[in-house]
Design a protein around this motif. Sequence first.
Motif, short mmCIF file in Angstrom:
data_model
loop_
_atom_site.label_atom_id
_atom_site.label_comp_id
_atom_site.label_asym_id
_atom_site.label_seq_id
_atom_site.Cartn_x
_atom_site.Cartn_y
_atom_site.Cartn_z
N TYR A 71 -9.63 -29.05 -38.88
CA TYR A 71 -9.25 -30.40 -39.28
C TYR A 71 -9.55 -31.42 -38.19
O TYR A 71 -8.73 -32.28 -37.87
CB TYR A 71 -7.77 -30.48 -39.68
N VAL A 72 -10.73 -31.28 -37.57
CA VAL A 72 -11.17 -32.24 -36.57
C VAL A 72 -12.58 -32.71 -36.94
O VAL A 72 -13.29 -32.05 -37.70
CB VAL A 72 -11.19 -31.65 -35.14
N HIS A 73 -12.96 -33.86 -36.40
CA HIS A 73 -14.31 -34.37 -36.62
C HIS A 73 -15.30 -33.48 -35.88
O HIS A 73 -14.99 -32.89 -34.84
CB HIS A 73 -14.40 -35.81 -36.11
N ARG A 74 -16.49 -33.39 -36.42
CA ARG A 74 -17.54 -32.55 -35.82
C ARG A 74 -17.80 -32.94 -34.37
O ARG A 74 -17.97 -32.09 -33.50
CB ARG A 74 -18.81 -32.69 -36.66
N ASN A 75 -17.81 -34.23 -34.09
CA ASN A 75 -18.04 -34.71 -32.72
C ASN A 75 -16.91 -34.31 -31.78
O ASN A 75 -17.12 -34.05 -30.60
CB ASN A 75 -18.24 -36.22 -32.69
N THR A 76 -15.68 -34.25 -32.30
CA THR A 76 -14.55 -33.81 -31.50
C THR A 76 -14.73 -32.36 -31.10
O THR A 76 -14.49 -31.98 -29.95
CB THR A 76 -13.23 -33.98 -32.29
N LEU A 77 -15.18 -31.55 -32.05
CA LEU A 77 -15.43 -30.14 -31.75
C LEU A 77 -16.54 -30.00 -30.71
O LEU A 77 -16.43 -29.22 -29.77
CB LEU A 77 -15.79 -29.37 -33.02
N LEU A 78 -17.61 -30.77 -30.87
CA LEU A 78 -18.70 -30.72 -29.90
C LEU A 78 -18.23 -31.13 -28.51
O LEU A 78 -18.63 -30.54 -27.50
CB LEU A 78 -19.87 -31.60 -30.36
N TYR A 79 -17.35 -32.12 -28.47
CA TYR A 79 -16.77 -32.54 -27.19
C TYR A 79 -15.97 -31.40 -26.55
O TYR A 79 -16.10 -31.13 -25.36
CB TYR A 79 -15.88 -33.77 -27.38
N ARG A 80 -15.17 -30.71 -27.35
CA ARG A 80 -14.38 -29.58 -26.84
C ARG A 80 -15.30 -28.46 -26.32
O ARG A 80 -15.02 -27.86 -25.29
CB ARG A 80 -13.47 -29.01 -27.94
N LEU A 81 -16.37 -28.20 -27.05
CA LEU A 81 -17.30 -27.14 -26.63
C LEU A 81 -18.01 -27.53 -25.34
O LEU A 81 -18.23 -26.67 -24.47
CB LEU A 81 -18.31 -26.85 -27.74
N GLU A 82 -18.37 -28.80 -25.19
CA GLU A 82 -19.01 -29.25 -23.95
C GLU A 82 -18.03 -29.20 -22.78
O GLU A 82 -18.41 -28.83 -21.66
CB GLU A 82 -19.55 -30.66 -24.13
N LYS A 83 -16.79 -29.54 -23.04
CA LYS A 83 -15.75 -29.46 -22.01
C LYS A 83 -15.56 -28.01 -21.57
O LYS A 83 -15.44 -27.73 -20.36
CB LYS A 83 -14.45 -30.04 -22.57
N LEU A 84 -15.56 -27.10 -22.52
CA LEU A 84 -15.45 -25.67 -22.21
C LEU A 84 -16.67 -25.22 -21.41
O LEU A 84 -16.53 -24.43 -20.46
CB LEU A 84 -15.31 -24.87 -23.50
N GLN A 85 -17.83 -25.70 -21.77
CA GLN A 85 -19.06 -25.33 -21.07
C GLN A 85 -19.00 -25.78 -19.60
O GLN A 85 -19.40 -25.04 -18.71
CB GLN A 85 -20.27 -25.94 -21.75
N LYS A 86 -18.49 -26.97 -19.36
CA LYS A 86 -18.37 -27.46 -17.98
C LYS A 86 -17.38 -26.63 -17.18
O LYS A 86 -17.57 -26.39 -15.99
CB LYS A 86 -17.95 -28.93 -17.97
N ALA A 87 -16.31 -26.17 -17.83
CA ALA A 87 -15.28 -25.40 -17.14
C ALA A 87 -15.72 -23.97 -16.85
O ALA A 87 -15.32 -23.39 -15.84
CB ALA A 87 -14.00 -25.39 -17.97
N THR A 88 -16.54 -23.39 -17.74
CA THR A 88 -16.87 -21.97 -17.62
C THR A 88 -18.34 -21.69 -17.32
O THR A 88 -18.69 -20.55 -17.02
CB THR A 88 -16.52 -21.23 -18.92
#
Length: 119
Positions: A71-88
């Motif tokens: 229940y999130v916008h596609r761009n929100t999900l992409l932002y979360r995935l990019e944030k995870l990528q930066k962290a890991t």
Amino acid sequence: KIFYAEKDVVAYNTLGIGRLIYQLPINLCQMFIEEIFGENIPEELDEETLNTIDMFLANSLNVSETARQLYVHRNTLLYRLEKLQKATNLDIRIFDDALTLKIALMVVNYMKYLQTLDY
């Protein structure tokens, strides 16, 4: 309960990779985690991030379907995935990185379990 917390009962023959991880000594687990994350081992991932990872993997790395189910916008999900990528330093939109992250999270759960045991 270590690897599949959402399930009440898991047959031993269906544990898959969890069965292999369970047989690893703690020093090999620590070496694996250090190899994957290097110096910047991410601190505890919050519940939202773990839920996002689980849902993304359950949907076969499909961004649109995962966003719909969360229940999130596609761009929100992409932002979360990019944030995870930066962290890991792992891009879970790529299958190999997704598999590596899933196994690393299972190893981390196993190490936490071992720390709770009384030796």
